[in-house]
Design a protein around this motif. Structure first.
Motif, PDB file in Angstrom:
ATOM      1  N   GLN A   1       0.819  -1.210   0.000  1.00 50.70           N
ATOM      2  CA  GLN A   1       0.000   0.000   0.000  1.00 50.70           C
ATOM      3  C   GLN A   1       0.857   1.266   0.000  1.00 50.70           C
ATOM      4  OE1 GLN A   1      -2.596  -1.143   3.481  1.00 50.70           O
ATOM      5  NE2 GLN A   1      -4.067   0.116   2.346  1.00 50.70           N
ATOM      6  N   LEU A   2       0.340   2.309  -0.641  1.00 51.22           N
ATOM      7  CA  LEU A   2       0.923   3.640  -0.532  1.00 51.22           C
ATOM      8  C   LEU A   2      -0.175   4.570  -0.028  1.00 51.22           C
ATOM      9  CD1 LEU A   2       3.289   5.484  -2.950  1.00 51.22           C
ATOM     10  CD2 LEU A   2       1.400   6.680  -1.857  1.00 51.22           C
ATOM     11  N   ILE A   3       0.068   5.222   1.107  1.00 47.94           N
ATOM     12  CA  ILE A   3      -0.915   6.121   1.721  1.00 47.94           C
ATOM     13  C   ILE A   3      -0.266   7.488   1.898  1.00 47.94           C
ATOM     14  CG2 ILE A   3      -2.413   6.522   3.704  1.00 47.94           C
ATOM     15  CD1 ILE A   3      -2.325   3.467   4.202  1.00 47.94           C
ATOM     16  N   ASP A   4      -0.832   8.487   1.251  1.00 47.74           N
ATOM     17  CA  ASP A   4      -0.249   9.827   1.185  1.00 47.74           C
ATOM     18  C   ASP A   4      -1.260  10.829   1.747  1.00 47.74           C
ATOM     19  OD1 ASP A   4       0.914  12.225   0.562  1.00 47.74           O
ATOM     20  OD2 ASP A   4       1.245  11.788  -1.553  1.00 47.74           O
ATOM     21  N   ASN A   5      -0.874  11.526   2.824  1.00 48.43           N
ATOM     22  CA  ASN A   5      -1.723  12.556   3.430  1.00 48.43           C
ATOM     23  C   ASN A   5      -1.077  13.924   3.272  1.00 48.43           C
ATOM     24  OD1 ASN A   5      -4.066  11.195   5.021  1.00 48.43           O
ATOM     25  ND2 ASN A   5      -2.283   9.959   5.558  1.00 48.43           N
ATOM     26  N   HIS A   6      -1.814  14.860   2.673  1.00 50.27           N
ATOM     27  CA  HIS A   6      -1.364  16.239   2.526  1.00 50.27           C
ATOM     28  C   HIS A   6      -2.378  17.160   3.197  1.00 50.27           C
ATOM     29  CE1 HIS A   6       1.822  15.045  -0.101  1.00 50.27           C
ATOM     30  NE2 HIS A   6       2.023  16.251  -0.591  1.00 50.27           N
ATOM     31  N   THR A   7      -1.903  18.058   4.054  1.00 53.52           N
ATOM     32  CA  THR A   7      -2.805  19.006   4.697  1.00 53.52           C
ATOM     33  C   THR A   7      -2.306  20.434   4.477  1.00 53.52           C
ATOM     34  OG1 THR A   7      -1.667  19.031   6.847  1.00 53.52           O
ATOM     35  CG2 THR A   7      -3.343  17.329   6.506  1.00 53.52           C
ATOM     36  N   LEU A   8      -3.258  21.363   4.437  1.00 47.08           N
ATOM     37  CA  LEU A   8      -2.947  22.785   4.312  1.00 47.08           C
ATOM     38  C   LEU A   8      -3.920  23.561   5.187  1.00 47.08           C
ATOM     39  CD1 LEU A   8      -1.614  25.281   3.055  1.00 47.08           C
ATOM     40  CD2 LEU A   8      -3.231  25.090   1.154  1.00 47.08           C
TER      41      LEU A   8
ATOM     42  N   PHE B   1       3.422  11.986   4.773  1.00 40.45           N
ATOM     43  CA  PHE B   1       2.674  13.096   5.345  1.00 40.45           C
ATOM     44  C   PHE B   1       3.388  14.395   4.997  1.00 40.45           C
ATOM     45  CE2 PHE B   1       1.997  16.389   8.479  1.00 40.45           C
ATOM     46  CZ  PHE B   1       0.614  16.475   8.484  1.00 40.45           C
ATOM     47  N   ARG B   2       2.629  15.350   4.500  1.00 44.52           N
ATOM     48  CA  ARG B   2       3.176  16.682   4.222  1.00 44.52           C
ATOM     49  C   ARG B   2       2.151  17.697   4.698  1.00 44.52           C
ATOM     50  NH1 ARG B   2       3.665  20.661  -0.110  1.00 44.52           N
ATOM     51  NH2 ARG B   2       5.821  21.404  -0.250  1.00 44.52           N
ATOM     52  N   GLY B   3       2.490  18.436   5.732  1.00 40.14           N
ATOM     53  CA  GLY B   3       1.565  19.409   6.297  1.00 40.14           C
ATOM     54  C   GLY B   3       2.113  20.819   6.201  1.00 40.14           C
ATOM     55  N   ARG B   4       1.280  21.737   5.754  1.00 36.40           N
ATOM     56  CA  ARG B   4       1.685  23.143   5.653  1.00 36.40           C
ATOM     57  C   ARG B   4       0.707  23.997   6.455  1.00 36.40           C
ATOM     58  NH1 ARG B   4       1.368  24.802  -0.244  1.00 36.40           N
ATOM     59  NH2 ARG B   4       2.304  26.722   0.527  1.00 36.40           N
ATOM     60  N   VAL B   5       1.256  24.996   7.139  1.00 38.42           N
ATOM     61  CA  VAL B   5       0.457  25.990   7.841  1.00 38.42           C
ATOM     62  C   VAL B   5       0.867  27.368   7.333  1.00 38.42           C
ATOM     63  CG1 VAL B   5      -0.133  27.009  10.069  1.00 38.42           C
ATOM     64  CG2 VAL B   5       0.268  24.539   9.906  1.00 38.42           C
ATOM     65  N   ILE B   6      -0.109  28.108   6.818  1.00 34.05           N
ATOM     66  CA  ILE B   6       0.143  29.460   6.324  1.00 34.05           C
ATOM     67  C   ILE B   6      -0.461  30.461   7.300  1.00 34.05           C
ATOM     68  CG2 ILE B   6      -0.336  31.102   4.459  1.00 34.05           C
ATOM     69  CD1 ILE B   6      -0.535  28.731   2.556  1.00 34.05           C
TER      70      ILE B   6
END
Length: 324
Positions: free
Chosen positions: A273-280, A306-311
């Motif tokens: 499995q490949l599970i990719d979570n991106h949040t902004l 997991f790649r999370g960004r906060v602006i």
């Protein structure tokens, strides 16, 4: 369709034609190769495809939520398998396809307003092929004691593409829990391309659970876009248990003062499995709070991203943001 809906679909077609399938040369997709999706000749699911009996729904649904069960098969609403569209005289759960034909003006204030199609090719594809889905309206001041359970069943023996669309509008001072549950029946290859749009009005309080437990041959791409208005609260709980290639994009715009969002996620990977979570999280107003907590457990040769960004915008003073 109305002029608004025709324009919305045409915009989706134009954006997808311009963007094409994302590649690993793009920073946002560098760890996730969607080649298996692009290379498969998927059949667009229709309303008559692969009927589901009530007994199957009861086996895969959570019994505790049976009083508010709304069933969609390959993205299409099945009223004969669902609860009444109006619960306790308050909440309304309606078919997007029915509103498109009977009350298109009711969709115009919100549908397509929160998803950023210019940077999300799969969201543009969903909009281009817009057909059916769930429109959930929590009226002003409503306090729902029981969760609302939306079950999206993927079915069919051939390679099938389903495109669930969900719009949740939580009016002022409302409180509710909505569960968006993705399951599959049978062992066929599937592609679920899901888009969810959420708006929480002033002082609304919404919990949204997105549960993905489809089979190991399913490719699942989801895009959640939320707008939070003054003093509203949104909690999302993204639970990924199944699928082959899974990509979850979640974006929250804290548009007015006092808004609070909590983004929780857990994923369990096995095999290949490949599970990719991106949040902004976009803090566009002062005095807002955001919290993120994501955890993953991986076994075999599975992979997690997991790649999370906060602006924090220039005028968003007194921002309080935390990510773990």
């Amino acid at each position: 369709d109305s002029a608004f809906l025709r324009g919305l679909r045409e915009e989706g077609r134009s954006q997808f034609a311009s963007l094409g399938f994302p590649t690993t040369r793009m920073e946002e997709w560098r760890y996730t190769n969607v080649g298996p999706i692009a290379a498969t000749d998927f059949r667009l699911a229709d309303r008559e495809h692969a009927p589901i009996p009530r007994t199957v729904v009861e086996e895969i649904a959570f019994p505790v939520f049976a009083c508010s069960l709304f069933v969609f098969v390959n993205g299409h609403f099945r009223p004969e398998l669902s609860s009444s569209p109006i619960l306790s005289g308050e909440l309304r759960v309606e078919s997007l396809a029915r509103l498109r034909s009977e009350s298109p003006a009711a969709l115009e204030p919100h549908l397509g307003r929160y998803t950023e199609q210019k940077s999300h090719a799969f969201a543009a594809l969903n909009t281009a092929l817009l057909d059916d889905g769930a429109v959930v309206t929590i009226p002003r001041g409503a306090r729902l004691e029981n969760p609302v359970h939306l079950v999206f069943i993927s079915n069919g023996e051939t390679a099938t593409l389903s495109q669930p669309r969900v719009l949740v509008v939580a009016e002022e001072n409302s409180r509710a829990v909505v569960i968006q549950d993705h399951v599959s029946v049978g062992e066929g290859v599937r592609f679920t391309n899901s888009v969810t749009e959420v708006v929480t009005r002033a002082n609304a309080d919404l919990d949204l659970v997105i549960l993905q437990r489809e089979n190991d041959l399913t490719h699942h791409v989801s895009n959640l876009a939320a707008r939070l208005e003054r003093d509203s609260r949104l909690k999302t709980h993204t639970v990924t248990l199944g699928g082959s290639l899974v990509r979850n994009d979640l974006g929250a715009l804290l548009a007015d003062e006092g808004a609070e969002c909590t983004l929780n996620g857990v994923f369990l990977g096995r095999g290949r499995q490949l599970i990719d979570n991106h949040t902004l999280v976009d803090h566009a107003a002062p005095h807002c709070t955001s919290r993120e907590l994501y955890k993953g457990i991986l076994s075999g040769k599975s992979k997690g991203v997991f790649r999370g960004r906060v602006i924090v915008r220039r005028d968003a003073q007194k921002t309080n943001a935390d990510q773990s």
